[in-house]
Design a protein around this motif. Sequence first.
Motif, short mmCIF file in Angstrom:
data_model
loop_
_atom_site.label_atom_id
_atom_site.label_comp_id
_atom_site.label_asym_id
_atom_site.label_seq_id
_atom_site.Cartn_x
_atom_site.Cartn_y
_atom_site.Cartn_z
N HIS A 1 13.71 -6.69 21.67
CA HIS A 1 13.42 -6.46 20.25
C HIS A 1 13.30 -7.75 19.45
O HIS A 1 13.16 -7.69 18.23
CB HIS A 1 14.53 -5.59 19.64
CG HIS A 1 14.78 -4.32 20.40
ND1 HIS A 1 13.78 -3.62 21.01
CD2 HIS A 1 15.93 -3.66 20.65
CE1 HIS A 1 14.29 -2.54 21.61
NE2 HIS A 1 15.60 -2.56 21.42
N ASP B 1 10.80 -1.81 14.53
CA ASP B 1 12.05 -1.76 15.30
C ASP B 1 13.15 -1.08 14.51
O ASP B 1 13.90 -0.24 15.04
CB ASP B 1 12.49 -3.18 15.66
CG ASP B 1 11.73 -3.76 16.85
OD1 ASP B 1 10.98 -3.01 17.49
OD2 ASP B 1 11.90 -4.96 17.12
N ARG B 2 13.26 -1.45 13.24
CA ARG B 2 14.31 -0.88 12.40
C ARG B 2 14.12 0.63 12.24
O ARG B 2 15.07 1.41 12.30
CB ARG B 2 14.30 -1.57 11.03
CG ARG B 2 15.48 -1.15 10.13
CD ARG B 2 15.41 -1.84 8.77
NE ARG B 2 15.38 -3.27 8.92
CZ ARG B 2 14.39 -4.06 8.53
NH1 ARG B 2 13.28 -3.51 8.01
NH2 ARG B 2 14.45 -5.36 8.69
N ASP C 1 2.50 -3.32 21.89
CA ASP C 1 3.95 -3.43 22.02
C ASP C 1 4.36 -3.46 23.48
O ASP C 1 3.75 -2.83 24.34
CB ASP C 1 4.63 -2.28 21.28
CG ASP C 1 4.37 -2.35 19.78
OD1 ASP C 1 4.61 -3.42 19.21
OD2 ASP C 1 3.92 -1.34 19.20
N HIS D 1 8.71 3.56 17.46
CA HIS D 1 8.17 2.27 17.02
C HIS D 1 6.70 2.43 16.66
O HIS D 1 6.25 1.95 15.61
CB HIS D 1 8.37 1.25 18.14
CG HIS D 1 7.91 -0.13 17.81
ND1 HIS D 1 8.77 -1.15 17.45
CD2 HIS D 1 6.66 -0.68 17.78
CE1 HIS D 1 8.08 -2.25 17.23
NE2 HIS D 1 6.80 -2.00 17.42
N SER E 1 15.10 2.35 15.52
CA SER E 1 16.56 2.34 15.69
C SER E 1 17.24 3.35 14.79
O SER E 1 18.12 4.12 15.21
CB SER E 1 17.11 0.94 15.40
OG SER E 1 16.65 0.00 16.36
N GLU F 1 6.61 -5.78 13.08
CA GLU F 1 7.36 -5.41 14.28
C GLU F 1 8.84 -5.22 13.95
O GLU F 1 9.49 -4.31 14.47
CB GLU F 1 7.18 -6.47 15.36
CG GLU F 1 5.77 -6.59 15.91
CD GLU F 1 5.29 -5.29 16.53
OE1 GLU F 1 6.08 -4.61 17.22
OE2 GLU F 1 4.12 -4.93 16.30
N SER G 1 3.12 -8.13 20.30
CA SER G 1 4.56 -8.29 20.20
C SER G 1 5.10 -9.26 21.24
O SER G 1 6.20 -9.80 21.09
CB SER G 1 5.25 -6.93 20.37
OG SER G 1 5.04 -6.42 21.68
N HIS H 1 22.08 -2.62 23.99
CA HIS H 1 21.44 -3.44 22.97
C HIS H 1 22.47 -4.09 22.05
O HIS H 1 22.28 -5.23 21.59
CB HIS H 1 20.47 -2.58 22.15
CG HIS H 1 19.80 -3.35 21.04
ND1 HIS H 1 18.92 -4.38 21.28
CD2 HIS H 1 19.90 -3.24 19.68
CE1 HIS H 1 18.50 -4.87 20.13
NE2 HIS H 1 19.07 -4.20 19.15
N PHE I 1 12.38 4.79 22.02
CA PHE I 1 12.29 3.67 21.08
C PHE I 1 10.83 3.28 20.89
O PHE I 1 10.38 3.08 19.76
CB PHE I 1 13.11 2.48 21.58
CG PHE I 1 13.19 1.36 20.59
CD1 PHE I 1 14.21 1.30 19.66
CD2 PHE I 1 12.22 0.35 20.55
CE1 PHE I 1 14.27 0.28 18.72
CE2 PHE I 1 12.27 -0.67 19.63
CZ PHE I 1 13.31 -0.71 18.71
N SER I 2 10.09 3.18 22.00
CA SER I 2 8.67 2.81 21.90
C SER I 2 7.89 3.83 21.09
O SER I 2 7.05 3.46 20.25
CB SER I 2 8.06 2.71 23.31
OG SER I 2 8.61 1.64 24.02
#
Length: 373
Positions: free
Chosen positions: A290, A301-302, A284, A268, A305, A297, A158, A347, A264-265
Motif C-alpha cells: 500500500h 487505499d483509505r 493497480d 480500491h 480499508s 492511490e 501504482s 498489514h 481490497f483490490s
Amino acid sequence: MIEHSLNYRPRVVSPPGETLSDLLQEREITQVELARRMGRPPNAINEIVLGNKEITEDSALELERVLGTPAHFWLAREAKYREFLARERDAKKTDGRIQWLEQLPLKALQSMGELPNGRLTASFKASLVEPALRFFGVASPEGWENQYQRVQVAFRRSNPKEQTNNAAITAWLRLGEVQASKMRLAPYSAERLQASIADMRALSTQNASAIHSSLTQLCADAGVVLLFVPPIAGTHVSGVARWLGDRPVIQLSLLGKWNDRFWFSFFHEVAHILKHPKKAVFLDDASAGHATALPDEIEADRFASETLINAAQERQLGQISHTSQSIVQFAQHIGIHPGIVVGRLQHMGLLPQASVLNTLKDRYSLSAADSQT
C-alpha cells in the motif's frame, strides 16, 4: 476468441478484363467494335482488358447493355480483384510489421484463444500479423501506436518500477475491452454503486464459487462493468479502473489473489470509479503493498480499508488475541471473512506474513474458460 471466416479467399484473382476478353472471343467481337458500341475510345477497352483500368458503375451498365452480362457481375469481379491487389500490397508490409508483433505477449494470447496456435517460428509469426491487428481492432501498427499510446498517456501506475511492459499491459486491457463491448448494462449511477457497497462487502463471507455472479450483478445494477480477465506475465497489474466512453469498467486479474487482497483490490477500484478522473486508467498492483505517494492511490487505499474494516473496528482488532477462534469470532461480529481480518493484522504489523493463521484465508482462482472465480 478467434473467428474463423467461411469465405473462400483464393491465392490469385485474375482481373475482370480477362473474363471480358474471353467473352469477346466467344462472341467474335473485337475490342474496337466493343468500344464503338459503348461509345468509348479503343484504348479505354484495352486498359480494362489488361486490368489497368477499373470497371466503373457506368461502364458496368454499358457492358450489361452491349453483352447482356449483368452489371453486378462486372462490379463484383472488379471489387474482388481490387481487394486482391490491396491484400497483395498489404502483404508486402508484413516483414516490417514483425518487429511490432514481437513485442506482444504472443504465447499468452495464443493460450487464451485470441491468436492461432503454432510454434513461433519466423514464418508462423508472419501469419500472426493479421489476426493480431484484428484482435486490437486496428488497421496497422501505426494505428496501434496512435490508439494505444493515447491510452498509455492516461496510465496511472501504482507500481511504476514494475509496470513497464506497455505492450503486455495493453494486450490485457484489450482483452477487457472486447468483453466489455459485448455487455449491455443500465446507465451508470454513482448513487446505486455507493448504496450497494454493504451488500458487496457481505459477499466476502460466501464461498468463492458464489461470488462471481453476485458481485458482477451488483456492479451491473449500478451500470459498472466488472470483468475477470486472466493475468498476463509482465503486466504486474492486479486490477484496473477505467472508463470506456460513458461506461465505468473494473477489470481484475486475480493474480495471486488471496481473498484479503482480492477484496481490497476490488474496493480500491470502486473508489477510483466513484472519486477520480474519468480520463485516467488506474493500474493497480496489490502485490506491491500500500506504499504510494500518489494522492488518488492513497485515497483509494483509505476507502478500501475503511470499507472492509473501519477505524473503530480496527481499534477493537488490535485488542483481540491472535488465535483462530478469536479471529473467526471477530470476523463474524463485523460480518466479514476471517481471511480479511488476518490480512489486516498483517498489514498492521501484528502478525507475520508467514503466519499459520493464513489458513483462514481463501484463495480465489480464475478459469480462462468461463471467467468464474
